[in-house]
Design a protein around this motif. Structure first.
Motif, PDB file in Angstrom:
ATOM      1  N   LYS A   1       0.819  -1.176  -0.073  1.00 30.48           N
ATOM      2  CA  LYS A   1       0.007  -0.022  -0.017  1.00 30.48           C
ATOM      3  C   LYS A   1       0.798   1.126  -0.079  1.00 30.48           C
ATOM      4  CE  LYS A   1      -3.837  -2.061   2.268  1.00 30.48           C
ATOM      5  NZ  LYS A   1      -3.500  -3.508   2.304  1.00 30.48           N
ATOM      6  N   SER A   2       2.185   1.315   0.285  1.00 29.78           N
ATOM      7  CA  SER A   2       2.858   2.304   0.256  1.00 29.78           C
ATOM      8  C   SER A   2       3.287   2.673  -1.185  1.00 29.78           C
ATOM      9  CB  SER A   2       4.334   2.070   1.154  1.00 29.78           C
ATOM     10  OG  SER A   2       5.174   1.153   0.560  1.00 29.78           O
TER      11      SER A   2
ATOM     12  N   GLN B   1       0.223   9.515   2.644  1.00 27.24           N
ATOM     13  CA  GLN B   1       1.086   8.830   3.036  1.00 27.24           C
ATOM     14  C   GLN B   1       1.903   9.432   4.232  1.00 27.24           C
ATOM     15  OE1 GLN B   1       3.955   8.082  -0.523  1.00 27.24           O
ATOM     16  NE2 GLN B   1       2.684   9.499  -1.566  1.00 27.24           N
TER      17      GLN B   1
ATOM     18  N   VAL C   1       0.403  -0.506   5.676  1.00 29.36           N
ATOM     19  CA  VAL C   1       0.982  -0.727   4.280  1.00 29.36           C
ATOM     20  C   VAL C   1       1.037  -2.198   3.871  1.00 29.36           C
ATOM     21  CG1 VAL C   1       1.867   1.695   4.259  1.00 29.36           C
ATOM     22  CG2 VAL C   1       3.438  -0.297   4.954  1.00 29.36           C
TER      23      VAL C   1
END
Length: 484
Positions: free
Chosen positions: A331-332, A358, A380
């Motif tokens: 997910k990052s 983020q 993430v």
């Protein structure tokens, strides 16, 4: 909680040509739902209840269950199946299909680049630490050539709709995406329960997926192999998706194997059979990287094949999906996918990302901490609906707990707004009511990119819930793409 956009009805922004089905406040039935609405209005409630019970009993008899780790109530659970389908018209699907193919092509190019020239890092588009510190980055893959430069042979891309024609990608699943067996079984069940619906509607078929998958896997066999042997590799019957592993092997007509059934000899992989060793060319593996080869990754793994990585490095076996693919579905990395599309394809993204904060960035962290009650916060590396906060549905204590987690490890989280997710009529205990949904189409990459028309629609059965994962109480629906 954000208001939902109804799949079956349009209101003030009704699509041209939509026709009224009654209802107050200018409610209009979408054109592609009209035939189904007419049918549904004629169905006695008792018949629908009886059909739902029939589906549950049939699924249980066949063994269509999944395991829930740490569940004291038992290791096996039936995924609830909803008898009201989700319907998408052909024009919307055509646009989705283009966007999915574009996205998966760029993701494959990104993974190849990361393990070779790293041009996207050199161009300053993605910070190097986002790659090298990623838990799914595999330095062992650096410089290795894989068949046809394909890493994500099977991708499950989670899509949500937030308005008329507004589709957003919620997540890219590129490691071992699951759920396709439920897509196929849901369709078989609907055809069995309501054959009249398939006579009245032109619904695009999905039952050829196993054939497409096998053709796709065979197309990426090692160079020089004309008649490749394909197997499905499972960690075993206690895995949560074991039913799917066995189902796909059976449907493709290939062997289902565990690590102990395979061995390496003379720089090749072989399968033990009653007729002696048989060379294996393509492994559709449903095992995480860490457990594939105890000589290269976790030495305590009893699930893998010692020496598998050395054969893979030599190009004498294909693994689908490739080792190291997970670096692209973290997910990052998700916020950078639109930039990947522009960088590798010089095209504008067809499908949008959900706006994402983020938390590794100080300004994004500050905004997230100030608005926790309004945001969805995700780990993430999280999956299955675990490790996340849905702010509008959380208690003050849960929000404060997540605040401390963010402060302790901000780079471990992203945050997103709670979109006005679409809802679809769903048959629940109280009758037919709207429930939030998403869609997971399955994209196959080989010599070409292909997909069956549709995917797995997951539904959040709890009223107001945005979490559709089966591990969190979600269910599934059949997905219809109406052909012109």
């Amino acid at each position: 909680m954000a208001k939902f956009f109804n799949e079956m009805h349009a209101y003030d922004n009704a699509a041209p040509g939509a026709a009224a089905l009654g209802g107050a406040g200018g409610e209009l039935t979408r054109e592609h739902y009209r035939e189904f609405c007419n049918w549904l209005a004629q169905q006695p409630a008792e018949r629908l209840k009886r059909k739902r019970a029939e589906a549950d009993l049939s699924f249980r008899r066949v063994g269509i269950t999944f395991a829930v780790y740490g569940d004291d109530a038992g290791t096996e659970r039936l995924i609830p199946f909803d008898i009201i389908p989700r319907i998408i018209h052909a024009g919307e699907w055509a646009q989705l299909q283009k966007g999915l193919a574009q996205r998966v092509q760029a993701l494959n190019m990104f993974i190849h680049d990361i393990y070779h020239d790293q041009n996207i890092i050199k161009a300053g588009i993605i910070p190097a630490e986002q790659i090298y510190k990623n838990a799914q980055y595999r330095p062992e893959m650096q410089g290795i050539s894989v068949a046809s430069d394909i890493y994500a042979h099977i991708a499950g891309v989670d899509i949500v709709r937030a308005g008329e024609g507004e589709f957003y990608v919620l997540e890219d699943n590129l490691r071992v995406p699951s759920g396709v067996s439920y897509m196929l079984e849901d369709r078989k069940m609907m055809m069995r329960l309501f054959p009249e619906l398939f006579a009245r509607n032109k619904i695009a078929p999905v039952d050829h997926y196993p054939d497409m998958l096998l053709d796709n896997l065979r197309s990426v066999a090692p160079m020089g192999v004309d008649n490749p042997t394909v197997v499905v590799m499972t960690p075993g019957m206690y895995n949560s998706a074991y039913f799917e592993h066995a189902f796909l092997a059976q449907q493709m007509g290939v062997e289902l194997v565990e690590g102990q059934d395979l061995f390496v000899n003379d720089n090749a992989v072989f399968m033990r059979t009653t007729r002696g060793p048989k060379r294996v060319d393509v492994i559709y593996r449903r095992i995480d990287d860490d457990f594939l080869d105890p000589l290269a990754f976790r030495p305590d793994s009893s699930l893998g094949v010692p020496g598998l990585l050395s054969v893979y490095r030599a190009g004498r076996v294909t693994l689908a999906n490739a080792i190291g693919t997970g670096v692209a579905d973290d997910k990052s990395i998700y916020p950078f996918v639109p930039d990947m599309i522009k960088f590798y394809l010089t095209e504008e993204p067809i499908l949008n990302n959900v706006p994402t904060y983020q938390c590794r960035k100080p300004e994004d962290l500050s905004y997230t901490l100030a608005n926790l009650a309004e945001l969805v916060v995700k780990e993430v590396h999280g999956a299955g609906g675990y490790g996340m906060l849905v702010g509008p549905a959380s208690t003050r204590a849960q929000i404060e707990d997540f605040r401390q987690r963010l402060l302790a490890k901000p780079d471990g989280y992203i945050a997103q707004p709670t979109l006005a997710l679409s809802a679809c009529p769903t048959f629940v205990e109280s009758g037919i009511a709207p429930r939030h949904i998403d869609l997971r189409p399955f994209v196959l990459s080989g010599k070409t990119i292909s997909m069956v028309p549709g995917g797995l629609t997951r539904v959040a059965l709890q009223e107001g819930s945005l979490v559709v994962n089966s591990s969190q109480g979600g269910g599934t629906k059949d997905t219809w793409i109406l052909e012109n």
